[in-house]
Every structure is written in structure tokens, then in C-alpha cells.
Design a protein around this motif. Structure first.
Motif, mmCIF file in Angstrom:
data_model
loop_
_atom_site.group_PDB
_atom_site.id
_atom_site.type_symbol
_atom_site.label_atom_id
_atom_site.label_comp_id
_atom_site.label_asym_id
_atom_site.label_seq_id
_atom_site.Cartn_x
_atom_site.Cartn_y
_atom_site.Cartn_z
ATOM 1 N N VAL A 1 0.844 -1.203 0.000
ATOM 2 C CA VAL A 1 0.000 0.000 0.000
ATOM 3 C C VAL A 1 0.877 1.251 0.000
ATOM 4 N N ALA A 2 1.922 1.247 0.851
ATOM 5 C CA ALA A 2 2.835 2.391 0.898
ATOM 6 C C ALA A 2 3.568 2.551 -0.431
ATOM 7 N N ARG A 3 3.960 1.444 -1.039
ATOM 8 C CA ARG A 3 4.671 1.497 -2.313
ATOM 9 C C ARG A 3 3.782 2.084 -3.408
ATOM 10 N N ARG A 4 2.524 1.683 -3.433
ATOM 11 C CA ARG A 4 1.605 2.198 -4.453
ATOM 12 C C ARG A 4 1.337 3.691 -4.245
ATOM 13 N N ARG A 5 1.326 4.142 -3.011
ATOM 14 C CA ARG A 5 1.142 5.579 -2.763
ATOM 15 C C ARG A 5 2.335 6.377 -3.296
ATOM 16 N N VAL A 6 3.536 5.827 -3.131
ATOM 17 C CA VAL A 6 4.725 6.498 -3.664
ATOM 18 C C VAL A 6 4.659 6.539 -5.186
ATOM 19 N N ILE A 7 4.214 5.438 -5.795
ATOM 20 C CA ILE A 7 4.081 5.392 -7.256
ATOM 21 C C ILE A 7 3.109 6.461 -7.736
ATOM 22 N N ALA A 8 1.947 6.543 -7.052
ATOM 23 C CA ALA A 8 0.945 7.531 -7.447
ATOM 24 C C ALA A 8 1.450 8.957 -7.246
ATOM 25 N N ARG A 9 2.187 9.198 -6.170
ATOM 26 C CA ARG A 9 2.690 10.534 -5.874
ATOM 27 C C ARG A 9 3.703 11.003 -6.917
ATOM 28 N N HIS A 10 4.507 10.075 -7.406
ATOM 29 C CA HIS A 10 5.580 10.451 -8.328
ATOM 30 C C HIS A 10 5.277 10.077 -9.773
ATOM 31 N N GLY A 11 4.137 9.439 -10.009
ATOM 32 C CA GLY A 11 3.778 9.085 -11.376
ATOM 33 C C GLY A 11 4.725 8.084 -12.011
#
Length: 554
Positions: A414-424
Motif C-alpha cells: 500500500v505504501a509502495r503504491r502511494r509512492v508510485i501515485a505521488r511520483h507518477g
């Protein structure tokens, strides 16, 4: 060598029944030889298996898919061959000679691998050596019971040491995996010939160590004949007497008439009658036909019937290990996929995702002495049980801990996907273009550590449980059940991945586990595994409540 009584118990205690220093030294030396032998064997095995896929790809020029399939086929074979060794040990050879013969087969296998790698021989020669290693490597299910045989079950203190032995046996296996893993550097940096030659040396040393301990070993349970034949006789006899009434008094059922507590099966203690699976008791009802013309296919002893009952009671516990193994094996699959997208840099070095499995091994090395020296004494005072936990309770704790590991992996995802979404970085973050997610790969360490803790409770608990609860003359074969549950768990994991990938990718969606996991939902996959673990634990509680522990006539 000291005298061994005919009933399999060992007559080297003092005159007052207390243990003697000689007995303590013998136990210590016998255990030490077996533990060192196990360490050397697994150093050799992991020295070959850890980097096998790369040998097949780069030396035998196999494609990635073919190499991966050949590795899994070989590992699957290595999960079945223990049953062959176990059957021979219980039925005909005994554990000592089975271990010796299969270790010789292993030496031949490693020798062929080394010669093939050094001389760049054709693939057929290499595969011949590889499958000799798979055949000879099925010794865990025989060596562990042989090690446990070194302790007298009639001695309360030795029973406690026997329980500790399984912990240290598994620890020696993990030390072997660390040393075997180091062979990867030798194979890639020095050469495949030397990289496979060192495991061959380890294999030869294991035989030397095993033979060196011969004078200290108790040979344990003698071969009692084919257990499969005895099981078949019970089934046939019960079926032939389907219309016979089972008497309410179990004491009138057929059994060997002796005062020494031993059954008609060589070296096997008599088993106490249990009320479960009453239909099978018909096989032990003596009729007029049996008195006129006795036949083992019409009349069986209570102990023979109880042997089959023991196996039937073990099967549900065995089945609960399949889901556990399916979740456990994520450490070598989805955990690595997750780690491949994280930042592997530590100073000027890059840490491959697969290397993080070393934290699982280190966790086991930490938890084994912690469990044996700290947790068990505390649990013993709380529960009043001589082993701290019952065997079923110990395995159940491991099931819960593995659920926590899946939840930990899902939380990181979940944390990894949030980082992906934040940085595109949906199409980046794999390292292929030099860019990484701003999230360190070492955030995965907690889930590996928790998996290691679950092993100490469940895998070691299984080894002890299947040895202790198996009939005396079937201990190797029943110990092999844990090996097959691990193999089926791997197959179950593959099936779950296929079903999830196909089901969630309908309608043009990428699904939970696409090739680019940055566009997938690996977190949902981990939640699914956690739910399966919870369901498995709920079923396990019912199994544990239903289970009846084996009792012998002493």
C-alpha cells in the motif's frame, strides 16, 4: 556399544534409574555428528540449487521459461523422493542404512555435476547428476527421526532434549543454506567447476562425519515390514467383516498377548485403542472363521488398526500445512517482484531483491535459541506443559505469525503504491532506466523476519509432531508427509497466482499481478493470502480440537 533392550528402550541409566554421565556424553556426541552431517548436506544442496537456473540458462543455453520449469520440476522430484527413502527405512533397511545408501547416491550425483560443469559436457550428463542429487537428497525425513531416536522416550529428561533436538536440527539446515548460498559468488566469479566441486566435497564430508559417529548411535526402530501392506490388511479385513458387530469392550479385540508392551510388529510398542473410526475396529474382531483359519487379511491386531487410525488423524493436520506453504513460498516469488521495484542502493552497492531472503535465515537463527532457551521455559511455567506448548499449539502459533507476515507485506505494498501515485512512476521504478522508487528495499526486512519466526513455530513443530504422533514402525514415512505438504503448497501457490491473474485481468484491466506490477494490485493479492491463512487457521482450530494424541501401552 551399550546394550539396547528388546523393546527399543536403552539400558544405560544408573542402577537407581538416574541418567549417567556416560549416557549424557553419548547423546551429546550422537546428536553432534547428526547435526554436522545435516549442515554439510544442506550446504551441498543449496550450493547447487540456489543458482541452478543461471547454469541452465548460461551454460546449457536454455530459455528463461524452460530453465525455470526444469528447476521447479527438479525441486518437485526432490519433494517426492523422501517418501522413497522413508518407505525403505521403515519397511526394510532401517534408518541407519537408508541414510548411508542415499548419501552415497548423493555423492555420485554431485560428482557427475562437477565433472559435467568442469568439462562442459552435454546436458544429458548434467541432468543425470542433478536427478541423482534429487534422489539421494531425500534424507531430511529419515535423518530427523534418526536423530530423535538417539533420545530415550521413557526418560522424561531425554524427551525434553529430543524436543530441543528438532530446533537445533532445523537451525543446522539454515546454516547450511547460508553457506550454500555463498557458492553463488564462487560459481559466477571463479567458475562452475569449482562452484560445484565444493558442494561435492561437502557431500563426501557428510558421509565421513556420519560414519565417524557410528559407535555413538542408537539404531532406534528396526524395520517392521511394509507399512502399506499392514494398512491394506486392515482395510480389507474391515471390509470383509462389514456385517460384524464391534463389541463395546475394546479389551476383547485381537492383540498380541504379552507383558512387555510390545506389539506383533517388530520393535513397535502396542497402541491404546481409540474410539475414532470405529468401522476399522471390525478388522480386530476375532470370529469363528479366524480361529479356524487365521489370516492377516481377515484378522488384524488393535495396534495394526491403530496405526491406520494414526495416519488418518495426521492427514487433516498435514492438509493445513498446504496453505501455510503456499503463503510461505511468496518469499521466493511475489516478495522478490515487490523488491525489484524498490531502491536497492546502499552506498555504492546494489542489493538484489533475492538476497533479502537472508533475513529469513537470520531470523530463524535468532528465533531457534530464543524459542528453546527463553520462550519454552516461560511457557512451561504458564501452561504447566513439559514442552511449554503442545505440538498442535506450537504449529498454530506459526500459522498466526505467517498471517502477520502477509499483512506486513500488504501494508508495504500500500505504501509502495502511494509512492508510485505521488511520483507518477507507473512505468518506471524498476531500475531499468536508472530510476528507482524513493523507497528503500530494506522496508521489506520486517516481512522476511516475521516469516522466519513462523518457520520456527510451524515447520519445526511439524517435524516434531509427525515424528511423535506416528506409529513406531511408520515414523520415517509419516515424517515424509510434511515434505509433500510443502511441495503441494508450492503447486497451490502457482494455481492461486494463475486463477487470480486470469480472474482480475478481465475486461482489459491489468489485474492484480500484471507483468508491470506498478499497474497491478499486489496489495490485494497479499490481503487474499492473509484471508486464506485466517481461514486455514480457523479450520486448524477445529482439527486440533478433534485430534486425539497417540498413546502407547507402557
Amino acid at each position: 556399544m551399550e546394550a539396547v533392550e528388546s523393546n527399543g528402550r536403552h539400558g544405560d541409566a544408573g542402577a537407581d534409574g538416574r541418567r549417567t554421565p556416560k549416557k549424557d556424553r553419548r547423546n551429546m556426541w550422537a546428536s553432534a555428528f547428526i547435526l554436522v552431517n545435516n549442515f554439510l548436506q544442506y550446504s551441498a544442496y543449496f550450493g547447487v540449487s540456489t543458482n541452478l537456473v543461471n547454469y541452465l540458462k548460461y551454460r546449457l543455453n536454455e530459455g528463461s521459461k524452460s530453465a525455470a520449469n526444469n528447476v521447479t520440476n527438479w525441486q518437485g522430484t526432490g519433494s517426492i523422493t523422501p517418501l522413497v527413502a522413508a518407505y525403505l527405512a521403515d519397511a526394510f533397511l532401517g534408518r541407519y542404512w537408508t541414510i548411508f545408501i542415499f548419501m552415497i547416491i548423493s555423492i555420485l550425483g554431485y560428482g557427475v555435476l562437477t565433472a559435467s560443469a568442469a568439462a562442459a559436457l552435454q546436458g544429458a550428463v548434467f541432468y543425470a547428476g542433478l536427478y541423482l542429487v534429487a534422489l539421494g537428497g531425500g534424507l531430511l525425513v529419515v535423518l530427523a527421526p534418526f536423530g530423535a531416536d538417539q533420545f530415550d522416550e521413557a526418560d522424561e529428561e531425554e524427551r525434553g532434549r529430543q524436543s530441543s533436538f528438532f530446533n537445533w536440527f532445523y537451525l543446522s539446515l539454515n546454516f547450511g543454506s547460508l553457506v550454500g548460498g555463498a557458492m553463488v559468488w564462487v560459481q559466477t566469479s571463479v567458475g562452475w567447476g569449482i562452484g560445484y566441486g565444493i558442494p561435492a566435497i561437502f557431500s563426501a564430508l557428510s558421509v565421513a562425519v556420519f560414519l565417524a559417529g557410528t559407535a555413538t548411535y542408537r539404531r532406534g526402530q528396526p524395520p517392521g515390514g511394509s507399512p502399506l501392506t499392514r494398512i491394506a490388511q486392515v482395510v480389507v479385513a474391515a471390509a470383509r467383516k462389514y456385517d460384524v458387530e464391534v463389541p463395546p469392550d475394546a479389551s476383547v479385540l485381537h492383540e498380541r498377548d504379552a507383558d512387555d508392551g510390545m506389539s506383533a510388529i517388530q520393535g513397535s510398542r502396542r497402541l491404546v485403542h481409540t474410539a475414532q473410526f470405529r468401522f476399522l475396529d471390525k478388522a480386530a474382531v476375532e470370529t469363528a472363521v479366524d480361529k479356524a483359519a487365521p489370516s492377516p487379511w481377515r484378522l488384524c491386531t488393535v495396534t495394526q488398526v491403530e496405526e491406520l487410525k494414526c495416519v488418518l488423524r495426521l492427514l487433516p493436520v498435514w492438509a493445513s500445512g498446504i496453505i501455510f506453504s503456499a503463503a510461505y513460498t511468496q518469499m521466493t516469488t511475489t516478495f522478490i517482484l515487490q523488491g525489484d521495484t524498490l531502491d536497492p542502493r546502499v552506498g555504492g552497492f546494489k542489493v538484489p531483491a533475492a538476497v533479502l531472503s537472508v533475513f529469513d535465515t537470520l531470523s530463524v537463527m535468532l528465533w531457534v535459541p530464543l524459542y528453546d532457551r527463553a520462550i519454552v521455559p516461560v511457557a512451561r511455567r504458564v501452561t504447566g506443559h513439559k514442552r511449554g506448548f503442545t505440538q498442535l499449539a506450537r504449529m498454530g502459533v506459526g500459522l498466526v505469525i505467517l498471517t502477520v507476515a502477509m499483512l506486513t507485506a500488504g501494508t508495504l505494498e500500500v505504501a509502495r503504491r502511494r509512492v508510485i501515485a505521488r511520483h507518477g512512476l507507473y512505468d518506471d521504478g524498476t531500475g531499468d532506466d536508472g530510476r528507482y522508487l524513493p523507497l528503500s528495499i530494506f522496508w521489506q526486512v520486517p516481512q522476511y523476519v516475521v516469516v522466519g519466526a513462523s518457520e520456527v513455530f510451524t515447520f519445526i513443530g511439524q517435524m516434531e509432531f509427525f515424528y511423535d504422533q506416528a506409529p513406531d514402525a511408520m515414523r520415517s514415512l509419516c515424517s515424509g508427509l510434511s515434505s509433500t505438504s510443502f511441495a503441494l503448497g508450492n503447486y497451490a501457490s502457482s494455481a492461486i497466482v494463475v486463477v487470480v491473474a486470469q480472474t482480475t485481468a478481465r475486461g482489459g484491466r491489468p489485474g492484480w499481478i500484471p507483468d508491470n506490477i506498478n499497474r497491478g494490485h499486489l496489495d490485494d493479492f497479499f490481503w487474499l493470502l492473509a484471508v486464506l491463512c485466517i481461514g486455514n487457521f480457523a479450520a486448524y482450530l477445529l482439527i486440533a480440537r478433534w485430534y486425539t494424541y497417540k498413546k502407547t501401552v507402557d
